[in-house]
Scaffold this active site. Structure first.
Site, mmCIF file in Angstrom:
data_model
loop_
_atom_site.group_PDB
_atom_site.id
_atom_site.type_symbol
_atom_site.label_atom_id
_atom_site.label_comp_id
_atom_site.label_asym_id
_atom_site.label_seq_id
_atom_site.Cartn_x
_atom_site.Cartn_y
_atom_site.Cartn_z
ATOM 1 N N ARG A 1 23.190 19.757 67.508
ATOM 2 C CA ARG A 1 21.770 20.108 67.623
ATOM 3 C C ARG A 1 21.570 20.877 68.916
ATOM 4 N NH1 ARG A 1 18.318 15.566 69.380
ATOM 5 N NH2 ARG A 1 18.158 16.821 71.271
ATOM 6 N N TYR B 1 18.255 15.202 79.376
ATOM 7 C CA TYR B 1 19.228 14.147 79.098
ATOM 8 C C TYR B 1 20.619 14.656 78.722
ATOM 9 C CZ TYR B 1 17.317 15.039 74.390
ATOM 10 O OH TYR B 1 16.888 15.621 73.235
ATOM 11 N N HIS C 1 15.103 17.769 69.875
ATOM 12 C CA HIS C 1 14.873 17.039 68.623
ATOM 13 C C HIS C 1 13.756 17.719 67.837
ATOM 14 C CE1 HIS C 1 14.018 13.806 65.823
ATOM 15 N NE2 HIS C 1 12.778 13.770 66.252
#
Lengths: 324, 398
Positions: free
Chosen positions: B289, B302, B293
């Site tokens: 990815r 992160y 998100h």
């Protein structure tokens, strides 16, 4: 007309509908070869085979989730959750998926599924074989909740539930499963969802109940009659959609309402009925609306008979509102 | 495990071709180079002598399908930043997994989608204007603005309505497959999931039930290695997702999710196995990815930028592009023509989608049940009466 217990009437309804509609399939734990732990599907595996009466792995979410998929594909599944106390792993599938499918897809996908599950006390089942979780589900838009109190209604309402185009949670009171026998019509017998039943006519006070508590109210009413108090009893029959009209008509006539349910008092569905009466019938009320219920405790084993509303406790409430 | 790699790739440490950056080892999820692969990251055919069996028209179709998703992502993110849609979930970097799996299905097959499969619906014919109208909450789209953006339903292509809940759809896929099995319909259901979904109880329930019933379902996991901010290593101690298939008595296949031809080939085998009564398969397509998100997420908080760069170098569209160039099926002007055509389609989709009418007030109450209950009728009538003489309230984000 044949005389049946509720278990026999449910079995009869399933057989009638499976013979009539080849899309109807049963699935659940022990529903096949064994015929269900209470015997509700006895003989059906033999008659219809393992493709239509499926013993599933032990997974409530799996049973309901797969039933949803079957319904999407065009079958009419009747899933059994062995005890409603074990329904919570399937809560997500029921609340997030089955109940929202029509709405979220604009009617492209629908879930004409029935979930049968035994509810309530009366079999010395302790915490995990006795609860009445109807209020959790009544709070879910898109889900119908049906609770019969007699063998004849169990057959008629189950046929209506299976034929309903939307998901129905069909809750069967274990207290009545084998204790009440009555005549049940053979073959076709449909009782419309959304209509309450006046069990007993009376002029002094309305007792409102469903499932196993209807019989308790009848016993209480018989005692009260000896004391000159004339109780009317409404069997709600379907929690969702609720037949407000029948309840309101009765309470406007008697001016008094006692609501009886075996779930914990706080947040129980009787609170909703009480609120409706307060909103729509307050000018007719002669006394406070009372609730006779289980306690805000887990369902007990040894002291079950104290926890469950019984005729004596119901009578006390009736006396209170009549003497108010 | 019967998902053993049939086409061994060159080791990751092989000498780079054509000046491409040296491929690094795939991080975290990678328990050795056991990924099934038909194209090297440089687009070189690894499928053995005789060359690619895919006809040129099929290869171009796959390229177009992947490029359409990439271009749409860009345009939709722009619309989101302009405030014209409230939210968007991207698929950038996962196009090969999406298109390769979708291309393995027949029109009559079913799809139980997870979060990042809008591209599957597009592949199966969902009109772009309808996708955009859904993202804009329009009443011209079937779901009447009832769901957040990117929650599609497309009955015409057996694409089941999507919820935001994780892993529930896997059981619907099993149920569809069991129903088809019972009716003896030669139908397969592709049930999608992400890596995060493998931690949910419904993952276990679904694979277990499918295994027991030998249901014609293919579980297709897009392992993009991040469940919002939680990396694969914190999701499971398993060395892979494919290995979990062993416990359910089905084959597990681990494929390079950025290799559209390998994905298509492996998904195709699984689909045909299911269709011919051989039961379910778990496919793990290892991909990445590359963006957040969703439009509401900032992944720089992160994860390491170097990891993202590594995967940008493994771009799935670039890989097929290089392969097509080497076969002489594509050149710069041909690609520009394809891109221009796709952008025009998207522009038209945005124009038509955005022009859609707002959902009527009544749509708030319809489709809860087949018929309104007395309670819903009462609430609807009161609401219509109230807003007959005053304006609708402006909500948050309007």
């Amino acid at each position: 007309m044949p005389v049946m217990t509720m278990v026999e009437a449910i079995n009869d309804a399933l057989r009638v509908e499976m013979r009539r509609d080849p899309r109807v399939v049963l699935l659940g734990e022990d529903v096949g070869v064994k015929g269900g732990v209470f015997g509700c599907s006895a003989g059906l595996w033999k008659e219809f085979g393992g493709d239509r009466v499926m013993d599933t792995p032990l997974s409530e979410s799996g049973i309901v989730g797969a039933a949803i998929g079957m319904a999407l594909y065009g079958l009419v599944p009747v899933a059994e959750i062995q005890f409603s106390d074990f329904i919570y792993p399937a809560f997500d599938q029921i609340v997030s998926e089955a109940a929202k499918m029509r709405y979220r897809s604009g009617g492209e996908y629908t879930v004409p599924m029935t979930i049968r599950t035994p509810i309530g006390g009366g079999i010395r089942g302790g915490h995990y074989h006795s609860q009445s979780p109807e209020a959790y589900f009544a709070h879910t838009p898109g889900l119908k909740v049906v609770v019969p109190s007699t063998p004849s209604d169990a057959k008629g309402l189950l046929l209506a539930s299976i034929r309903d185009p939307d998901p129905v949670l069909f809750m069967e009171p274990k207290l009545v499963y084998r204790t009440l026998k009555e005549e049940v019509p053979e073959g076709e017998h449909v009782v419309e969802i959304g209509k309450a039943r006046v069990v007993r006519s009376g002029k002094d006070v309305t007792l409102i109940a469903w499932g196993g508590m209807v019989g308790m109210c009848e016993k209480a009413a018989a005692k009260c009659a000896e004391e000159g108090i004339d109780c009317e009893i409404i069997d709600v029959r379907t929690i969702v959609p609720l037949d407000e009209a029948t309840i309101l008509e009765s309470v406007k006539k008697t001016g008094r309402a006692v609501i009886v349910y075996e779930a914990p008092k706080t947040g129980g569905f009787g609170g909703e009925i009480s609120a409706i009466l307060a909103e729509k019938a307050i000018e007719w009320l002669e006394a406070p609306i009372l609730r006779v219920t289980g306690f805000d405790t887990p369902f007990p084993y040894t002291l079950e008979s104290v926890y469950l509303p019984e005729p004596g406790r119901i009578r006390e409430a009736v006396l209170k509102v009549v003497r108010f | 495990m019967s998902g053993r790699p049939k086409h061994k790739s060159a080791p990751e440490t092989a000498a780079p071709r054509g000046g491409a950056p040296p491929p690094a080892t795939i991080p975290s999820t990678h328990g050795g180079d056991d990924l099934i692969r038909l194209l090297s990251p440089e687009g070189v055919w690894l499928g053995g002598s005789g060359g690619s069996p895919f006809p040129p028209s099929r290869l171009i179709e796959l390229f177009r399908g992947m490029l359409r998703i990439r271009l749409l992502d860009g345009r939709m993110l722009n619309l989101q930043r302009q405030g014209r849609i409230g939210f968007f979930g991207q698929s950038t970097g996962q196009e090969a997994a999406i298109v390769g799996s979708a291309a393995a299905l027949k029109p009559e097959d079913w799809v139980a989608p997870a979060l990042r499969e809008a591209g599957v619906a597009l592949w199966r014919g969902l009109p772009i204007e309808r996708l955009i109208a859904q993202c804009m909450g329009k009443g011209s789209e079937v779901s009447q603005g009832r769901q957040m953006p990117c929650h599609h339903s497309y009955r015409a292509a057996n694409f089941i309505s999507m919820s935001s809940v994780i892993a529930t759809q896997l059981l619907h896929g099993v149920g569809v497959a069991m129903a088809a099995q019972m009716k003896k319909d030669p139908i397969v259901c592709m049930a999608y999931l992400g890596d995060g979904a493998t931690s949910e109880p419904d993952f276990h329930s679904a694979l277990n039930l499918a295994g027991v019933r030998k249901a014609p379902v293919v579980f297709f996991c897009q392992n993009n290695q991040w469940a919002i901010s939680v990396p694969f290593a914190k999701q499971t101690a398993s060395r892979s997702i494919a290995v979990k298939a062993v416990a359910y008595g089905m084959p597990g296949v681990r494929v390079d999710g950025n290799d559209v031809l390998a994905v298509l080939a492996e998904a195709g085998k699984a689909v045909e196995r299911a269709r011919s009564g051989g039961g379910p398969t778990l496919i793990e397509a290892v991909t990445y990815r590359r963006l957040g998100h969703s439009s509401s997420d900032d992944p720089t908080r992160y994860r390491d930028a170097d990891e993202v760069k590594l995967w940008e170098a493994r771009d799935p569209i670039d890989r097929l592009r290089k392969h097509l160039l080497s076969l002489g099926l594509l050149n710069q002007s041909k690609e520009e023509a394809i891109e221009e055509e796709l952008q025009a389609q998207i522009s038209e989709g945005i124009r038509v989608g955005e022009a859609g009418k707002e959902p009527p007030l009544e749509s708030l109450f319809s489709d809860v049940f087949a018929e309104l209950t007395p309670q819903l009728r009462e609430q609807r009538d009161a609401t219509l009466a109230e807003f007959a003489h005053r304006e609708l309230p402006k909500g948050h984000g309007h």
